[in-house]
Design an enzyme around this catalytic site. Sequence first.
Site, PDB file in Angstrom:
ATOM      1  N   ASN A   8       0.863  -1.186   0.000  1.00 41.35           N
ATOM      2  CA  ASN A   8       0.000   0.000   0.000  1.00 41.35           C
ATOM      3  C   ASN A   8       0.897   1.233   0.000  1.00 41.35           C
ATOM      4  O   ASN A   8       1.454   1.601   1.031  1.00 41.35           O
ATOM      5  CB  ASN A   8      -0.898  -0.033   1.245  1.00 41.35           C
ATOM      6  N   TRP A   9       1.028   1.839  -1.172  1.00 41.36           N
ATOM      7  CA  TRP A   9       1.921   3.007  -1.283  1.00 41.36           C
ATOM      8  C   TRP A   9       1.304   4.266  -0.656  1.00 41.36           C
ATOM      9  O   TRP A   9       1.955   5.305  -0.571  1.00 41.36           O
ATOM     10  CB  TRP A   9       2.233   3.297  -2.753  1.00 41.36           C
ATOM     11  N   LYS A  10       0.038   4.194  -0.298  1.00 41.51           N
ATOM     12  CA  LYS A  10      -0.681   5.355   0.264  1.00 41.51           C
ATOM     13  C   LYS A  10      -0.525   6.563  -0.678  1.00 41.51           C
ATOM     14  O   LYS A  10      -0.533   6.379  -1.886  1.00 41.51           O
ATOM     15  CB  LYS A  10      -0.195   5.661   1.676  1.00 41.51           C
ATOM     16  N   HIS A  95      -9.684   0.886   4.457  1.00 50.07           N
ATOM     17  CA  HIS A  95      -8.429   1.103   5.182  1.00 50.07           C
ATOM     18  C   HIS A  95      -8.690   2.060   6.351  1.00 50.07           C
ATOM     19  O   HIS A  95      -9.509   2.987   6.228  1.00 50.07           O
ATOM     20  CB  HIS A  95      -7.359   1.674   4.243  1.00 50.07           C
ATOM     21  N   GLU A  97      -7.125   4.475   7.404  1.00 53.21           N
ATOM     22  CA  GLU A  97      -6.897   5.898   7.100  1.00 53.21           C
ATOM     23  C   GLU A  97      -8.090   6.501   6.358  1.00 53.21           C
ATOM     24  O   GLU A  97      -8.327   7.704   6.419  1.00 53.21           O
ATOM     25  CB  GLU A  97      -5.583   6.051   6.315  1.00 53.21           C
ATOM     26  N   GLU A 145      -5.694  -5.395  10.441  1.00 59.34           N
ATOM     27  CA  GLU A 145      -4.743  -4.308  10.660  1.00 59.34           C
ATOM     28  C   GLU A 145      -5.062  -3.613  11.979  1.00 59.34           C
ATOM     29  O   GLU A 145      -5.875  -2.659  12.002  1.00 59.34           O
ATOM     30  CB  GLU A 145      -4.829  -3.303   9.513  1.00 59.34           C
ATOM     31  N   GLY A 151       1.659   2.064  10.860  1.00 62.01           N
ATOM     32  CA  GLY A 151       2.581   3.193  10.723  1.00 62.01           C
ATOM     33  C   GLY A 151       3.268   3.604  12.004  1.00 62.01           C
ATOM     34  O   GLY A 151       3.810   4.711  12.093  1.00 62.01           O
ATOM     35  N   SER A 179       3.107  -2.335  10.624  1.00 62.71           N
ATOM     36  CA  SER A 179       4.540  -2.293  10.962  1.00 62.71           C
ATOM     37  C   SER A 179       5.306  -3.556  10.567  1.00 62.71           C
ATOM     38  O   SER A 179       6.157  -4.042  11.323  1.00 62.71           O
ATOM     39  CB  SER A 179       4.716  -1.988  12.451  1.00 62.71           C
ATOM     40  N   GLY A 200       2.626  -1.274   4.435  1.00 55.21           N
ATOM     41  CA  GLY A 200       2.528   0.161   4.157  1.00 55.21           C
ATOM     42  C   GLY A 200       3.901   0.788   3.996  1.00 55.21           C
ATOM     43  O   GLY A 200       4.542   0.665   2.948  1.00 55.21           O
ATOM     44  N   GLY A 201       4.381   1.427   5.047  1.00 55.55           N
ATOM     45  CA  GLY A 201       5.642   2.172   5.006  1.00 55.55           C
ATOM     46  C   GLY A 201       6.798   1.432   4.342  1.00 55.55           C
ATOM     47  O   GLY A 201       7.504   2.006   3.493  1.00 55.55           O
TER      48      GLY A 201
HETATM   49  C1  PEP Z   1      -1.041   0.040   6.061  1.00 53.27           C
HETATM   50  O1  PEP Z   1      -1.075   1.214   5.733  1.00 53.27           O
HETATM   51  O2  PEP Z   1      -1.927  -0.741   5.665  1.00 53.27           O
HETATM   52  C2  PEP Z   1       0.037  -0.430   6.914  1.00 53.27           C
HETATM   53  C3  PEP Z   1      -0.003  -1.643   7.354  1.00 53.27           C
HETATM   54  O3  PEP Z   1       1.032   0.480   7.184  1.00 53.27           O
HETATM   55  P1  PEP Z   1       2.446   0.167   7.901  1.00 53.27           P
HETATM   56  O4  PEP Z   1       3.005  -1.091   7.267  1.00 53.27           O
HETATM   57  O5  PEP Z   1       3.271   1.359   7.615  1.00 53.27           O
HETATM   58  O6  PEP Z   1       2.178  -0.041   9.352  1.00 53.27           O
END
Ligand code: PEP
Length: 220
Positions: A8-10, A95, A97, A145, A151, A179, A200-201
Amino acid sequence: MKPLIVANWKCNPTTLKGAKLLFDSVKKEIKNIKNIEVVLCPPFIYLPILTVHRQVMNIKLGAQDCFWKQQGAFTGEISPLMLKDLGCQYVIIGHSERRALGETDEMINKKIRAALKSKLKPILCIDKISQIKKDLKTEIIIAYEPLFAIGTGKPCSIEKAKKMRTSLIRFKTVLYGGSINSENAKDYIKEAGFQGLLVGGASLEPKEFIQIVKNVSRVC
Ligand code: PEP
Protein backbone atom coordinates in the site's frame (compact mmCIF):
# COMPACT_ATOMS: atom_id res chain seq x y z
CA MET A 1 -2.38 -21.05 -2.51
CA LYS A 2 0.54 -18.63 -2.88
CA PRO A 3 1.04 -16.11 -0.05
CA LEU A 4 -0.19 -12.68 -1.04
CA ILE A 5 1.96 -9.64 -0.32
CA VAL A 6 0.17 -6.35 -0.91
CA ALA A 7 2.04 -3.04 -1.02
CA ASN A 8 0.00 0.00 0.00
CA TRP A 9 1.92 3.01 -1.28
CA LYS A 10 -0.68 5.36 0.26
CA CYS A 11 -0.23 8.96 -1.00
CA ASN A 12 3.33 8.35 -2.30
CA PRO A 13 5.55 8.96 -4.24
CA THR A 14 4.88 12.55 -5.23
CA THR A 15 6.09 12.26 -8.84
CA LEU A 16 5.40 9.89 -11.71
CA LYS A 17 9.15 9.48 -12.10
CA GLY A 18 9.36 8.33 -8.48
CA ALA A 19 6.49 5.88 -8.97
CA LYS A 20 8.14 4.35 -12.04
CA LEU A 21 11.47 4.08 -10.21
CA LEU A 22 9.89 2.32 -7.24
CA PHE A 23 7.94 0.01 -9.52
CA ASP A 24 10.98 -0.86 -11.63
CA SER A 25 13.21 -1.57 -8.62
CA VAL A 26 10.63 -3.99 -7.21
CA LYS A 27 9.95 -5.58 -10.59
CA LYS A 28 13.62 -6.23 -11.30
CA GLU A 29 14.18 -8.13 -8.08
CA ILE A 30 11.02 -10.10 -7.74
CA LYS A 31 10.40 -11.24 -11.28
CA ASN A 32 11.99 -14.59 -10.55
CA ILE A 33 10.14 -15.21 -7.29
CA LYS A 34 7.29 -17.39 -8.43
CA ASN A 35 5.84 -18.66 -5.16
CA ILE A 36 4.50 -15.29 -3.94
CA GLU A 37 1.76 -13.13 -5.43
CA VAL A 38 2.83 -9.50 -5.17
CA VAL A 39 0.21 -6.77 -5.54
CA LEU A 40 1.28 -3.14 -5.79
CA CYS A 41 -1.34 -0.51 -4.89
CA PRO A 42 -0.14 2.91 -6.04
CA PRO A 43 -2.24 6.09 -6.02
CA PHE A 44 -4.95 5.98 -8.74
CA ILE A 45 -3.14 8.48 -10.90
CA TYR A 46 -0.16 6.17 -11.51
CA LEU A 47 -2.20 3.08 -12.33
CA PRO A 48 -2.52 3.54 -16.12
CA ILE A 49 1.20 3.97 -16.71
CA LEU A 50 2.19 1.17 -14.36
CA THR A 51 -0.29 -1.19 -15.99
CA VAL A 52 1.43 -0.58 -19.29
CA HIS A 53 4.87 -1.13 -17.74
CA ARG A 54 3.87 -4.20 -15.79
CA GLN A 55 4.97 -7.04 -18.08
CA VAL A 56 5.69 -9.32 -15.14
CA MET A 57 3.14 -11.99 -14.51
CA ASN A 58 3.74 -12.25 -10.79
CA ILE A 59 3.15 -8.54 -10.13
CA LYS A 60 -0.49 -7.55 -9.97
CA LEU A 61 -1.94 -4.09 -9.55
CA GLY A 62 -4.51 -2.91 -7.08
CA ALA A 63 -6.18 0.34 -6.10
CA GLN A 64 -6.38 1.83 -2.60
CA ASP A 65 -10.11 2.51 -2.76
CA CYS A 66 -13.05 2.64 -5.16
CA PHE A 67 -16.52 4.15 -5.29
CA TRP A 68 -19.74 2.13 -4.98
CA LYS A 69 -21.31 3.30 -8.23
CA GLN A 70 -19.99 2.31 -11.61
CA GLN A 71 -20.55 5.67 -13.32
CA GLY A 72 -22.51 8.88 -13.20
CA ALA A 73 -22.59 12.28 -11.50
CA PHE A 74 -20.13 11.57 -8.68
CA THR A 75 -17.42 14.22 -8.90
CA GLY A 76 -13.96 13.04 -7.96
CA GLU A 77 -14.82 9.35 -7.60
CA ILE A 78 -13.21 6.36 -9.33
CA SER A 79 -15.41 3.39 -10.13
CA PRO A 80 -14.61 -0.33 -9.94
CA LEU A 81 -15.47 -0.59 -13.63
CA MET A 82 -12.74 1.94 -14.48
CA LEU A 83 -10.20 0.06 -12.37
CA LYS A 84 -11.08 -3.24 -13.96
CA ASP A 85 -10.79 -1.72 -17.41
CA LEU A 86 -7.24 -0.56 -16.58
CA GLY A 87 -6.16 -4.08 -15.67
CA CYS A 88 -6.42 -3.76 -11.89
CA GLN A 89 -7.24 -6.99 -10.14
CA TYR A 90 -7.42 -5.99 -6.49
CA VAL A 91 -8.80 -3.10 -4.47
CA ILE A 92 -8.17 -2.23 -0.82
CA ILE A 93 -11.42 -1.21 0.88
CA GLY A 94 -12.02 0.24 4.34
CA HIS A 95 -8.43 1.10 5.18
CA SER A 96 -8.26 2.70 8.63
CA GLU A 97 -6.90 5.90 7.10
CA ARG A 98 -10.08 6.15 5.02
CA ARG A 99 -12.28 5.25 7.96
CA ALA A 100 -10.56 8.10 9.84
CA LEU A 101 -11.71 10.43 7.04
CA GLY A 102 -15.31 9.46 7.65
CA GLU A 103 -15.85 6.23 5.73
CA THR A 104 -18.50 4.16 7.50
CA ASP A 105 -19.18 0.41 7.58
CA GLU A 106 -22.22 1.07 5.41
CA MET A 107 -20.16 2.82 2.71
CA ILE A 108 -17.54 0.10 2.91
CA ASN A 109 -20.18 -2.55 2.46
CA LYS A 110 -21.46 -0.86 -0.70
CA LYS A 111 -17.90 -0.59 -2.04
CA ILE A 112 -17.25 -4.28 -1.45
CA ARG A 113 -20.41 -5.21 -3.35
CA ALA A 114 -19.56 -2.89 -6.24
CA ALA A 115 -16.00 -4.23 -6.45
CA LEU A 116 -17.23 -7.83 -6.54
CA LYS A 117 -19.75 -6.92 -9.22
CA SER A 118 -16.88 -5.66 -11.41
CA LYS A 119 -14.86 -8.82 -10.73
CA LEU A 120 -12.23 -7.01 -8.66
CA LYS A 121 -10.85 -8.80 -5.60
CA PRO A 122 -11.62 -6.61 -2.60
CA ILE A 123 -9.25 -6.62 0.38
CA LEU A 124 -11.36 -5.59 3.36
CA CYS A 125 -9.32 -3.95 6.14
CA ILE A 126 -10.56 -4.42 9.67
CA ASP A 127 -9.20 -3.96 13.14
CA LYS A 128 -12.05 -5.73 14.90
CA ILE A 129 -14.36 -8.60 13.99
CA SER A 130 -17.48 -6.41 14.39
CA GLN A 131 -16.45 -4.58 11.20
CA ILE A 132 -17.36 -7.67 9.18
CA LYS A 133 -21.01 -7.96 8.29
CA LYS A 134 -22.42 -11.07 9.94
CA ASP A 135 -24.28 -12.15 6.83
CA LEU A 136 -21.24 -11.83 4.56
CA LYS A 137 -21.39 -15.02 2.54
CA THR A 138 -18.97 -14.24 -0.27
CA GLU A 139 -15.37 -15.30 0.18
CA ILE A 140 -13.29 -12.12 0.26
CA ILE A 141 -9.77 -11.27 1.36
CA ILE A 142 -9.59 -9.80 4.86
CA ALA A 143 -6.66 -7.74 6.13
CA TYR A 144 -6.36 -7.64 9.91
CA GLU A 145 -4.74 -4.31 10.66
CA PRO A 146 -4.75 -3.41 14.35
CA LEU A 147 -4.91 0.38 14.61
CA PHE A 148 -2.07 0.62 17.11
CA ALA A 149 0.28 -1.11 14.66
CA ILE A 150 -0.34 0.94 11.52
CA GLY A 151 2.58 3.19 10.72
CA THR A 152 3.80 3.14 14.33
CA GLY A 153 6.73 0.73 14.17
CA LYS A 154 4.94 -1.28 16.89
CA PRO A 155 3.71 -4.50 15.30
CA CYS A 156 1.07 -6.70 16.88
CA SER A 157 2.46 -9.58 18.91
CA ILE A 158 2.43 -12.93 17.14
CA GLU A 159 0.22 -14.38 19.92
CA LYS A 160 -2.46 -11.69 19.54
CA ALA A 161 -2.30 -11.88 15.73
CA LYS A 162 -2.64 -15.65 15.87
CA LYS A 163 -5.76 -15.35 18.06
CA MET A 164 -7.32 -12.98 15.56
CA ARG A 165 -6.48 -15.34 12.70
CA THR A 166 -8.26 -18.11 14.61
CA SER A 167 -11.33 -15.92 15.10
CA LEU A 168 -11.41 -15.36 11.35
CA ILE A 169 -11.31 -19.08 10.63
CA ARG A 170 -14.21 -18.90 8.14
CA PHE A 171 -12.08 -16.81 5.75
CA LYS A 172 -9.57 -18.60 3.54
CA THR A 173 -7.32 -15.61 2.93
CA VAL A 174 -6.46 -13.30 5.79
CA LEU A 175 -3.54 -10.88 5.61
CA TYR A 176 -1.76 -9.24 8.50
CA GLY A 177 -0.87 -5.56 8.27
CA GLY A 178 0.85 -3.18 10.69
CA SER A 179 4.54 -2.29 10.96
CA ILE A 180 5.73 -5.21 8.86
CA ASN A 181 9.44 -5.29 8.14
CA SER A 182 11.89 -7.81 6.73
CA GLU A 183 12.63 -9.16 10.21
CA ASN A 184 9.09 -9.93 11.33
CA ALA A 185 7.33 -10.66 8.00
CA LYS A 186 7.75 -14.42 7.90
CA ASP A 187 6.53 -14.92 11.49
CA TYR A 188 3.01 -13.77 10.63
CA ILE A 189 2.86 -16.40 7.90
CA LYS A 190 4.72 -19.25 9.55
CA GLU A 191 3.72 -18.81 13.19
CA ALA A 192 0.49 -16.83 13.22
CA GLY A 193 -1.04 -18.62 10.21
CA PHE A 194 -1.81 -15.67 7.91
CA GLN A 195 -1.96 -16.14 4.14
CA GLY A 196 -0.15 -12.92 3.38
CA LEU A 197 0.73 -9.37 4.39
CA LEU A 198 -0.41 -5.82 3.78
CA VAL A 199 2.68 -3.63 3.86
CA GLY A 200 2.53 0.16 4.16
CA GLY A 201 5.64 2.17 5.01
CA ALA A 202 8.13 -0.58 4.16
CA SER A 203 6.70 -0.91 0.64
CA LEU A 204 8.15 2.51 -0.21
CA GLU A 205 11.68 1.32 0.43
CA PRO A 206 12.47 -1.04 -2.45
CA LYS A 207 15.30 -2.90 -0.66
CA GLU A 208 13.20 -3.53 2.43
CA PHE A 209 10.11 -4.54 0.47
CA ILE A 210 12.09 -6.92 -1.74
CA GLN A 211 13.64 -8.45 1.37
CA ILE A 212 10.17 -8.97 2.87
CA VAL A 213 9.09 -10.82 -0.28
CA LYS A 214 12.30 -12.88 -0.33
CA ASN A 215 12.06 -13.80 3.35
CA VAL A 216 8.46 -14.96 2.99
CA SER A 217 9.32 -16.80 -0.21
CA ARG A 218 11.99 -18.79 1.64
CA VAL A 219 9.60 -20.15 4.24
CA CYS A 220 6.82 -21.09 1.81
C1 PEP B 1 -1.04 0.04 6.06
O1 PEP B 1 -1.08 1.21 5.73
O2 PEP B 1 -1.93 -0.74 5.66
C2 PEP B 1 0.04 -0.43 6.91
C3 PEP B 1 0.00 -1.64 7.35
O3 PEP B 1 1.03 0.48 7.18
P1 PEP B 1 2.45 0.17 7.90
O4 PEP B 1 3.01 -1.09 7.27
O5 PEP B 1 3.27 1.36 7.61
O6 PEP B 1 2.18 -0.04 9.35
